[in-house]
Design an enzyme around this catalytic site. Structure first.
Site, mmCIF file in Angstrom:
data_model
loop_
_atom_site.group_PDB
_atom_site.id
_atom_site.type_symbol
_atom_site.label_atom_id
_atom_site.label_comp_id
_atom_site.label_asym_id
_atom_site.label_seq_id
_atom_site.Cartn_x
_atom_site.Cartn_y
_atom_site.Cartn_z
ATOM 1 N N LYS A 295 0.847 -1.189 0.000
ATOM 2 C CA LYS A 295 0.000 0.000 0.000
ATOM 3 C C LYS A 295 0.879 1.235 0.000
ATOM 4 C CE LYS A 295 -1.679 2.804 3.202
ATOM 5 N NZ LYS A 295 -1.842 4.074 2.538
ATOM 6 N N GLY B 281 7.369 4.784 8.185
ATOM 7 C CA GLY B 281 6.454 5.904 8.374
ATOM 8 C C GLY B 281 6.644 6.529 9.734
ATOM 9 N N SER B 282 5.612 7.177 10.222
ATOM 10 C CA SER B 282 5.744 7.912 11.474
ATOM 11 C C SER B 282 5.766 6.968 12.671
ATOM 12 C CB SER B 282 4.590 8.897 11.631
ATOM 13 O OG SER B 282 3.400 8.180 11.895
ATOM 14 N N THR B 283 6.352 7.438 13.748
ATOM 15 C CA THR B 283 6.410 6.638 14.963
ATOM 16 C C THR B 283 5.002 6.330 15.484
ATOM 17 O OG1 THR B 283 8.625 7.392 15.547
ATOM 18 C CG2 THR B 283 7.241 6.642 17.359
ATOM 19 N N GLY C 198 3.510 3.614 13.436
ATOM 20 C CA GLY C 198 4.262 2.398 13.738
ATOM 21 C C GLY C 198 3.787 1.770 15.037
ATOM 22 N N GLU D 289 10.316 1.109 10.437
ATOM 23 C CA GLU D 289 11.344 2.136 10.223
ATOM 24 C C GLU D 289 10.628 3.464 10.402
ATOM 25 O OE1 GLU D 289 12.975 4.988 9.034
ATOM 26 O OE2 GLU D 289 13.043 4.286 6.953
ATOM 27 N N CYS E 109 13.409 10.764 7.016
ATOM 28 C CA CYS E 109 13.361 10.288 8.402
ATOM 29 C C CYS E 109 14.709 10.455 9.082
ATOM 30 C CB CYS E 109 12.860 8.859 8.481
ATOM 31 S SG CYS E 109 13.082 7.920 6.999
ATOM 32 N N GLU F 164 10.049 15.670 15.794
ATOM 33 C CA GLU F 164 10.350 15.571 14.375
ATOM 34 C C GLU F 164 9.428 16.519 13.603
ATOM 35 O OE1 GLU F 164 9.366 11.856 12.350
ATOM 36 O OE2 GLU F 164 11.221 12.044 11.200
#
Lengths: 320, 827
Positions: free
Chosen positions: B203, B255-257, B260, B277, B311, B408
């Protein structure tokens, strides 16, 4: 053309020795100069014309005689075909190369033939001081400058003492260059660092700073006779030194890559280097020169293509 | 083009000759437009089974060109049904794809690489227009890395039989990737997945769908069998549908924390493998010994590459105080000739951000900092008049407490702060929840290497930043996630041990995470009588032996002064052990954390000597350990002796590996050395299984400890005695205090507090399916790495299951240090 007149300053050894240059990082930046910026269409044409005005059209050979020096001088006065200039509406701008560059023994020929070509104001640069190696006695190196100036040279391209540079005798390099500057009198002095013989980019930086402190109006990469001549990483280090010198003294020093700049595209990248690292003030012959012989023909070919949309053959352009 | 072109005012050759300005240098969008036109006029569907599929009744999503806002294509918002279709296709394809020889899969990947190269220009333009980034970057960075990744992994497919001989594919991989490097990051997922024999449903991000679809079509053209690589599009929530699909065996996410963490929680306890990641707040640490002009260009690469939407962007600039002002002024000067250009203009440093909402977020961060008194520097050069642009921004007069220094931003915003000494600079570098990248700037080699080893990040770049290559894994420490993309280390995310099949754990539907591990106190004594000894004809009570806890190299009484009985096979209380609780966990973790730096700095040889010494001391007490094991577990004395002998053997095995897994040199495109370092995780929590109480214990603590971790370990709850007798083995084997800390008590109770401890970097849990679900769920909080058994057992006596690469994989995290070389110049 001595209007930037570098008066120099006392040798500041701490400055000379404190800087370290990182070769891989410099290479990376140098490689990206031409990928981050580009000029196309009329921008490219205009920039190439600017290149023409910055060329030190050069012949430095054992077999130089009045015959080829004459052609060189005429080409210097008429570097781009008239039809091309007209197509760009640039025929009245007085476009000539920045200077002709010859051995000191040919300076008198240049005076004669530039007058003959109708453009006696074109600068005459003479290499001197035991060019290309500098391995002669100081006395004769200085005498060479006096002779060249007496013959009519307006610019002197001296070579620094690589023996001193490689042995870390920056004081010696400084002292000699200072004496050479005095010998130049009113002539403009370009200091050739012969970077291909300095062994490291850190030494290139040190030599740059030392030459400027000693009064060089220009710093120049190479004689064209070393194995490695004008390459962008070296140029980058030298112009960064020029920037540093300007920040500390307020004096603008010129830069001349010489040897190995053969294509129009290469010359544009060098202009980009100057614009990016030093700014627009450094984009003219007062502060930027390219020492070259075959470059001009390639520039002309590109201008031909811009004008006519066709690729030209070399033989369509007058040879120098 | 001929000179007759009409020039605008200021644009004639004569005028440009004077101004020496840059002009536009546009790449043509025509190739991209043509491709879209040829696909139902820009109406794209999913790409499943090598075919376009645009089911009826789906919502449409308009993909826009961020540089102008114009609509490029209409794509589909997929539904559960579409996920089902794609996953079914991938599952079917897995049957044959996984059985192909490595060589044949290598040929497929090689073919894809070649076909991508054939379409390189089209892909570069599509990618730039889809994301807004400059064509220079897609042309020179994104797409060349995509190609490189396929070639590199074609090689891994070819070599799987030898290089990965104890491993096999997992099944269907669900890939979920972000919008910042749409194609490059998806390639980082599918290359290792396909090479190792998995199939993929991917995706792409909501904003950037086109290059994924284009690649899928190119793969089909290259001959990849149907169903091996499928692309489905949909909104953000659609990613969870994919991840949660029961037939998806592995989730690979970049992607973003926050997302995740959400995916970790959602897949907890399902037996799915996952790699994450995530975000970062990577430091650029500049020492006064650096080449400062080169550093400035490095900073440009670090924070303004891809508009800072990276990132691993170097967003925290830490500069030694002696050169701080110089660096800041050089940087400001550099920004005066920084160009923000149209996406397709070949003459620029930076182009459009991906979307207006992203631009607003960035702006909010900056404006908030400005209000709080920070100094904001933005160059005065104009931005393109329309489109989604934000200028390069330098923020000073901020500190470690500032929000912009902590969070971030994911935009072109750099925050700078001075430091005094190298030690302080590195401490500030590590003063973050994240750990993705870091760069170090100095010409001082010993400092550079020490800094690289000290910084807690998956990639450390010396005198450069944001270097990537397929041969070196990329991924994070701490809350930047786990797993690596690239290199051999990246392959382990897409394989499972050959003896193992994915678990489908049955978690009791009534299982309540909140109640997991609530304290269950064992009664101190049951009705067995204290043991008596006959001394000079008089029955005398034996000297009571109640095992204490063991942490910091000492035995310690449990916080709540409570013991629990250990009962043997025939129901007799054989001894009592301490009943540990939350505070004991706290103390043990503290001891482990304190011991970790010193243990990590010991020479590997020293660690191996200590483990061999343990083997020696264990063997000296062979009979005693065996007798207690037999008595406690009810196994035969022969079996017990065998377990002791195997434990000695296992200690030898791990002692052997103590100095043979430090890392390797990666063959990246860097001129220099890319050093892969196998670093310890740090503090590892371990809950041991009940089976093989001695061998299980040894098999788990030993790999962790030889690889320089410190452990807090809960031995078998049923029979902890062997592990407790190990105190004396540790104490006589020169093991420093705090390296192994043993807590007895209720396994799940202790597991709860170890898992919830933020200073524990990994949790290995060999217990129930419910416990596995708990551990995986709670690990999301600080992105602990986990290793759980889902209630299944393994045969610890079988070397294939009880030792080997799987243990090393869990005991280490990979750091790649990029060391460019070169000073030799000309003569």
């Amino acid at each position: 053309m001595a209007d930037c007149g570098n008066t120099g300053c006392t040798l500041d050894l701490e400055w000379v020795l404190s800087t370290q240059v990182n070769l891989p990082a410099v290479k990376k930046r140098a490689a990206e100069l031409g990928t981050r910026r580009t000029v196309k269409k009329q921008w490219q044409a205009a920039w190439l014309l600017r290149t023409v005005t910055c060329i030190d059209l050069t012949t430095l050979s054992g077999d130089d005689t009045p015959a080829n020096v004459q052609r060189l001088c005429h080409k210097a006065a008429h570097p781009v075909r008239e039809d091309l200039l007209k197509a760009m509406n640039m025929q009245d701008k007085g476009i000539t190369v920045g200077a002709v560059c010859v051995y000191s023994a040919r300076v008198a020929d240049c005076v004669k033939y530039l007058k003959e070509a109708g453009n006696p104001n074109i600068a005459i640069a003479s290499v001197a001081t035991g060019f290309p190696t500098g391995q002669t006695h100081l006395k004769s190196r200085l005498e060479e400058i006096h002779q060249a100036v007496a013959d009519g040279a307006t610019e002197i391209d001296i070579v620094i003492n690589r023996n001193y540079a490689l042995t870390g005798n920056w004081q010696g390099v400084y002292d000699e260059v200072k004496l050479m500057k005095q010998a130049c009198g009113g002539a403009h002095m370009k200091a050739i660092l012969a970077t291909g013989e300095l062994g490291s980019l850190t030494n290139v930086y040190r030599a740059s700073i030392t030459a400027m402190m000693a009064g060089a109006d220009f710093i120049k990469t190479s004689t064209g006779k070393e194995e490695v001549n004008a390459i962008l990483p070296v140029g980058l280090v030298m112009v960064r030194a020029i920037r540093e010198y300007y920040h500390k003294t307020g004096i603008k020093i010129g830069f001349k890559p010489a040897g190995g700049v053969r294509t129009a595209k290469d010359s544009l990248t060098w202009l980009i280097l100057m614009k990016e690292e030093l700014g627009d003030d450094w984009l003219n012959p007062r502060l930027f020169r390219i020492g070259a012989s075959s470059l001009l023909i390639d520039v002309e070919r590109q201008l031909y293509h811009w004008t006519y949309g066709r690729y030209a053959a070399d033989h369509e352009f007058p040879m120098a | 083009m001929a000179a007759s072109t009409q020039a605008k005012s200021g644009d004639s050759v004569a005028e440009i000759f004077e101004s020496m300005s840059y002009g536009p240098a546009p790449e043509s969008p025509e190739a991209a437009k043509k491709w879209l036109e040829d696909h139902s006029n820009g109406n794209l569907g999913h790409f499943i089974n090598n075919q376009w599929m645009r089911p009826e009744g789906r919502k449409a999503y308009e993909t826009r060109y961020p540089a102008t806002g114009e609509v490029m294509a209409s794509t589909v918002q997929g539904t559960q049904e579409d996920v089902d279709t794609a996953v079914a296709a991938a599952k079917t394809a897995f049957g044959s794809w996984s059985k192909l020889s490595g060589h044949v899969r290598a040929r497929h990947l090689y073919s894809i690489a070649r076909h991508v190269q054939k379409h390189q220009r089209l892909i570069s333009v599509i990618e730039a227009m889809d994301n807004g980034k400059t064509i220079r970057e897609t042309r020179d960075c994104d797409i060349p890395l995509v190609v490189r990744h396929f070639y590199h992994h074609a090689g891994w497919a070819e070599l799987m039989d030898t290089e990965m001989q104890n491993w096999k594919p997992i099944g269907v991989v669900g890939g979920i990737v972000p919008w910042n490097f749409p194609l490059m990051l998806l390639t980082w997922k599918i290359c290792p997945a396909l090479a190792m024999g998995n199939t993929v449903v991917l995706k792409p991000a909501t904003y950037t769908r086109l290059s994924a679809l284009l690649l899928a079509e190119i793969c089909a053209e290259a001959g990849l069998p149907p169903g091996v690589f499928n692309v489905v599009t949909g909104p953000g929530s659609f990613g969870s549908l994919l991840a949660m699909h029961p037939d998806v065996d592995k989730v690979a996410f970049t992607g973003s924390t926050q997302v995740g963490q959400l995916l970790r929680r959602a897949t907890a306890g399902t037996g799915k493998k996952i790699s994450l990641e995530l975000g970062g707040k990577s430091p650029i640490v500049v020492f006064d010994s650096a080449d400062l002009d080169s550093t400035v260009e490095g900073i440009v690469d670090a924070i303004w590459f891809n508009q800072g939407q990276v990132c691993s962007a170097g967003s925290r600039l830490l500069v030694q105080e002696t050169v701080y002002e110089t660096v800041i002024s050089k940087l400001k000067e550099r920004l005066t000739h920084f160009r923000v250009s149209d996406t397709l203009d070949k003459s620029g440093d930076m182009a459009a951000l991906v979307d207006e909402s992203q631009r607003k977020t960035v702006e909010q961060y900056v404006e908030e900092a400005r209000k709080q008194g920070a100094e904001i520097f933005q160059p005065s050069a104009p931005l393109p008049t329309k489109g989604c642009y934000y200028p390069p921004t330098l923020i000073t007069k901020v500190s470690s407490v500032s929000k912009v220094m902590d969070e971030e931003i994911f935009g072109p915003v750099l925050c700078a702060m001075p430091f005094r000494t190298a030690k302080e600079g590195l401490a500030l570098g590590n003063n973050t929840r994240y750990g993705l990248g870091a760069s170090v700037w100095t010409e001082n080699l010993p400092l550079a290497l020490e800094a690289a080893m000290t910084l807690k990040a998956g990639s450390v770049w010396i005198n450069c930043h944001n270097q990537f290559d397929a041969a070196a894994g990329f991924g994070g420490y701490r809350e930047s996630g786990y797993g690596r993309d690239g290199g051999k280390e990246g392959l382990f995310e897409y394989v499972q041990p050959k003896w193992h099949n994915r678990a489908y754990p049955k978690v009791d539907p009534k299982f309540d995470l909140k109640k997991f591990g609530t304290s269950v106190m064992g009664l101190p004594t049951l009705d067995n009588q204290a043991s008596m000894v006959n001394i000079s004809g008089m029955l005398t009570p034996a000297v009571d032996h109640t095992y204490k806890l063991y942490y910091g190299g000492k035995q310690a009484r449990p916080d709540q002064a409570h013991s629990r009985p250990v009962v043997n096979n025939s129901g007799k209380v054989i001894t009592h052990v301490a009943d540990g609780n939350r505070k004991d966990v706290r103390n043990a973790v503290e001891a482990a954390f304190k011991a970790a730096p010193g243990w990590g700095k010991r020479a590997a040889f020293n660690r191996s000597q200590i483990v061999y010494y343990m083997a020696e001391n264990l063997e000296l007490r062979r009979e005693e350990f065996a007798a207690k094991l037999a008595n406690g577990t009810g196994c035969s004395l022969d079996d017990a002796t065998r377990e002791v002998d195997l434990s000695v053997q296992r200690l030898f095995y791990w002692g052997a590996l103590a100095d043979k897994y430090g890392g390797t040199v990666q063959e990246t495109n860097l001129y220099g050395a890319t050093l892969k370092i196998h670093e310890p995780m740090g503090v590892v929590g371990i809950a041991c299984p009940d089976e093989s109480p001695l061998l299980g214990f040894v098999s788990l603590f030993a790999p962790a400890v030889v690889r320089a971790n410190c452990v807090v370990i809960v031995p078998s709850e049923r029979f902890p005695v062997s592990a407790l007798d190990f105190y004396q083995v540790f104490d006589t084997s020169d093991l420093p205090g705090g390296v192994v800390n043993i807590l007895t008590g209720n396994r799940d109770h202790l597991t709860k507090y170890i898992t919830e401890h933020q200073n524990v970097q990994a949790m290995w849990y060999f217990g129930s399916a419910e416990g596995a679900k708990f551990v995986e769920t709670m690990s999301a909080e600080n992105l602990k790495r986990t290793w759980v058994s889902y209630g299944e057992t393994r045969d610890w006596s079988n070397p294939a299951q009880g030792q080997g690469e799987e243990f090393l994989y869990h005991a280490c995290q990979v750091k790649n240090i990029w060391v460019p070389m070169g000073d030799v110049f000309a003569n």
